[in-house]
Structures are given as structure tokens and as C-alpha cells.
Enzyme design. Sequence first.
Site, PDB file in Angstrom:
ATOM      1  CG  HIS A 272      75.277  22.351  -7.215  1.00 46.18           C
ATOM      2  ND1 HIS A 272      74.171  21.363  -7.396  1.00 46.18           N
ATOM      3  CD2 HIS A 272      75.259  22.681  -5.870  1.00 46.18           C
ATOM      4  CE1 HIS A 272      73.818  21.164  -6.427  1.00 46.18           C
ATOM      5  NE2 HIS A 272      74.264  21.647  -5.357  1.00 46.18           N
TER       6      HIS A 272
ATOM      7  CB  CYS B 126      81.977  32.457   5.254  1.00 48.22           C
ATOM      8  SG  CYS B 126      80.385  31.492   6.265  1.00 48.22           S
TER       9      CYS B 126
END
Length: 565
Positions: free
Chosen positions: A201, A498
Site C-alpha cells: 500500500h 496495468c
Amino acid sequence: MSTTGTREQQAGTVPLRGTPASAGAAVGPVVRVPEPLGEPPAGPAVPAERREDEAARIAPAAAAVGARLMALGGRPGLAPDVANVLFATSMMAEDPALLDAATAQVREHGTPPARAVYEAAAGFVAALQAAGGYMAERAGDVVDVRDRVVAELLGVPAPGVPLLEGPSVLVARDLAPADTATLEPGTALALVTEEGGPTSHTAILARSLGVPAVVGCRGAAGLAEGELVRVDGAAGTVEPVDAGTAVGADRAASGPTTVGGPVTTTDGHRVAIVANIAEAGDAERAAGVGAEGVGLLRTELTFLSAATEPAPAAQRAGYAATMAPLRGRPVTARTLDAGADKPVPFLHMAPEPNPALGVRGQRVFDQGTADHDGVLDRQLAALVGGAADAGVRLKVMAPMIATAGEAARFVARARAAGADEVGVMIEVPAAVLGARELLAEVDFVSVGTNDLTQYLFAADRQSGALAGLNDPWQPALLRLLDQLCREAALSATPVGVCGEAAADPDLAVVLVGLGVTSLSASPAALPAVAARIAALDLEACRRAAGAALAAPDAAAARAAARGVG
């Protein structure tokens, strides 16, 4: 760190090294993020006549924590992956089982409320750790929620990033999504963590903000508060500098600020440079840097915080608003990626021993109930309508596809909803091994390198201990992508990337050399990627790819590719 160690570093002999997570460089004073709260007091016991009142304090405290996390997750422009986790964590804060266990402790034993929450959470943490694998990694989320509720009950500040009084380099053992949600570029000059990997994260948010970051940096705990350091997010180094060094972003390390039009190699080979987005603010930033379109529109944010399925008209309007800043450009939308760390309340998904390997993504609609099927069909129709309203060229793709049969079923449903261009995500190694059959069913594929890497190496991408395995420079991953691109070339099927790998300019060169036709990353990362591609010819990209494929490990692959110019 000892005084001697600090002096050695200042002399330039012992730079700290970690995993490059977000490119760029900056100089600033260290601000350390405090460790989580310690154990709250175990006594004195709450008198019998006050136990009911004290027990009643727990649920409102948990609700306040949940509301704050939900509000952080809903902030415009927040990194989508971080927002997803914040929404999930907000629901964890009000988990009835946790609250009931804590409340019972107060009522039955007179345990002070803060201590009761601490002890109740300990049982959940122990159970998760004993389960191992993906479930063990969720134990940290419970600890984060526990500390926030405890702080609320004690009336002390919640754990997290301190108020930054000026431009600073944040140093922490790790940063939770709630810690990083309020950071602003210019004040948070760079991030350094002892734990985490390139798809953690912290890394994802840093790239979204355009802030240099180094993760998995052993020895970072020894950096002293206020010590002036230079963080190089591309090289993965952190080293003290002289006190007279100017604080701020390293302009020499800064690159272009826009994509600068259609991108080609110096010999004219075309590569699409597109953006990953989740809401209108992201789309505006993508348009602002000159992105040629969107390679990944994450659609689950609409669903993660919803107690009931959003109405089709509301979905259509929301998608139209998100896509509107990119009128006239192509937008690739990923359908609802529910499950694992993205729980959707109204889908009522059954608990699983290992959600990351369970019913998630497209599997929810292939394996679920008829009601689940309706959710996907209504979303597809809303996407088609929203794209028409926004004036964009829509492409849709499904997540978590493993077989040609799954791809064919999704394509049929998407076309029935009016979608013209339909593809799938490549996140499961089996999809590559069965690529010849799968590619025959679709118009394009897009590689989600974050998930593909963790499934290839059986290594949870949120695990700091396994960060090395989740490095997208791993030759085994590159060889898998090489196999996919070779199969795609036979059928002239476009292959996009992506995942966060596309945000690394040097790795982008390798991907182009392998045969990838479009690169999608956070808007802030696109100008540097475009500039790197435009500076080389296709043969140089192929040489870089060949060098990386032949390397024995990730570090060698990175070095070999960078040596090709």
C-alpha cells in the site's frame, strides 16, 4: 543507530539499501512515525454498578473509528487500492464478533473498556495467525483497528503519521493505508519503510502521489529524528547528507511533467501510454498529464461502501462523471473485482479459508447466485451507457480469469450488454499457460502484474517478508510475460500492462521489448514512462528485455536492463 554508525553513513560509506518503490529523489529531515500504542492498563476492575455504562462506550468508539476510516477512503483523489483497504478496514472496526467479545469482558469481569478491546482483538489476531497464509496477513489490519479503538476509548490521539511542520522524509516500520491517506506531496518529500514491497500500500500510494519511496529498507529504524537524508526511489537507497544540503525534491531527478502526445520509440514503434483511475479526480489528473486514455478504470469503489446494490441509473451517472474528463479517448473499465480484501456487503459472500484463492473477481458471478449474476449484467449496461454519455470509447475487461471458458462466458455477457471491445485481465499463471485458447476468445488482454506476481510465487503481495519475491523484475515473471506476448503476437491480440510494473520507466522499456502494446499506471508516473520509451528505438527495448530475461534474479535483471541504452 549508534553514533558511530551514523558517522559512517554521513561519511558516505554505509548507505542503506531497500527496494525501489517510487521513482524520484528528495532531501529532507527524518520524521519518525511512532510505533503502535502499547498495552492499555489491565485494571483497576470496573465496579459492578458501572459495568453496563462502561461496556456501552465500546460500540460508539468503534463506530467513530469506522466513520473516520470510511471518510478517509472517500476522499477525492485517494489512491484506489488504499481506498479499498480503508473501506474494508472501516467495516472491520465495527465487526459484531469483536465488539461482542469486548463488551462481554467488561460486563462479566469488569475489564476496563480499552483493555477489553485489546484482549478481544488478541484472540482474533491469534486465530488469524494460526490460519496462516492470506489470513495471517490480515492480522495486522486487526491490530491497526484495535489501536484506533483503544485510543478513542482512552481519549488519546490515534496512532499514525504525526503532524508535519515542514518538508520531511517519513520513516516508519510500515505505513497503514489510514496513515498515508492524509499525506501531501511537497510536505511528505519521501517515504522510507523497513517493511513492505514494491506492490505494498505504501508503494502504490507513493507512486500515485509522485513521492519517492524506498520500502523493505533494513536499518531504517536507526535513522535519527531530524537527521538529513537523501532518498533515491529509483536506486532504492537512503543516505545521510551534509547539514548544508538543500531540502526538497531533487530537480535533477525530476523528469517531464506531461506525456507530450502520442508516444513512439525513436524508430516509430507505437506504444499507448494510459492511466489507472478510479474517480473523476483521477481522470482529470490523467487528462492533465496528457494520458492517451485509461488502461484501468477500477469500478469497485462504488460498491465497497454500499449496503445495497447501487441503482443502475446512479451507476451510469457515476461512470459518466468519472469518464467525462477524457472525452474522445479510450477507457478500459474493469468490472467489479469483489472478494478477498475487497468485501462487498450486499453480495453476502460466504467466509472462505483462503479468500485470495477463492471466489473473487469474475468467479463471484460464475460461481455465485442468480442475484450475483444480475449485479454484473446491470454494471455492464451502466458502463456502456455511462461511456456513451461521456463520449468515450469503452473497453471492458473481467478480473481473475483463468481459463478460455471463463473468458468466453464473460465476452458473451459483455456483448449482450452492448460492449464492442471486450477483454480480460491476466492475473493467474494458468491464463498464460492456456493463452492460445484464451486469446482466441477476446479482443485484448491486460496484465495485472501485482496479482500475477503473487500467484506465480505463492507470496502475498502485502507481506513485507516476501517483498523480494513480489518484485516485478523477477525473471520468472518476465519469462511468463514473454510467453504471453509471443502467443499474442501470433493472433495480433493487443497486450497491455496495468499493474504497478508499468510505473517503472526502466521496466516499461523491458515490457515494450517483450511486446506489450500499452502501459497503464497512475497519472503521476506517466510522463517519465513516456519520456523513457521515446528516447530509445525498439531494438534497444528488445535488447533490454533479453538482458532481463537472461538474468538470474531481480537485482541482476534490473541492472542488466539499465545497462542497455
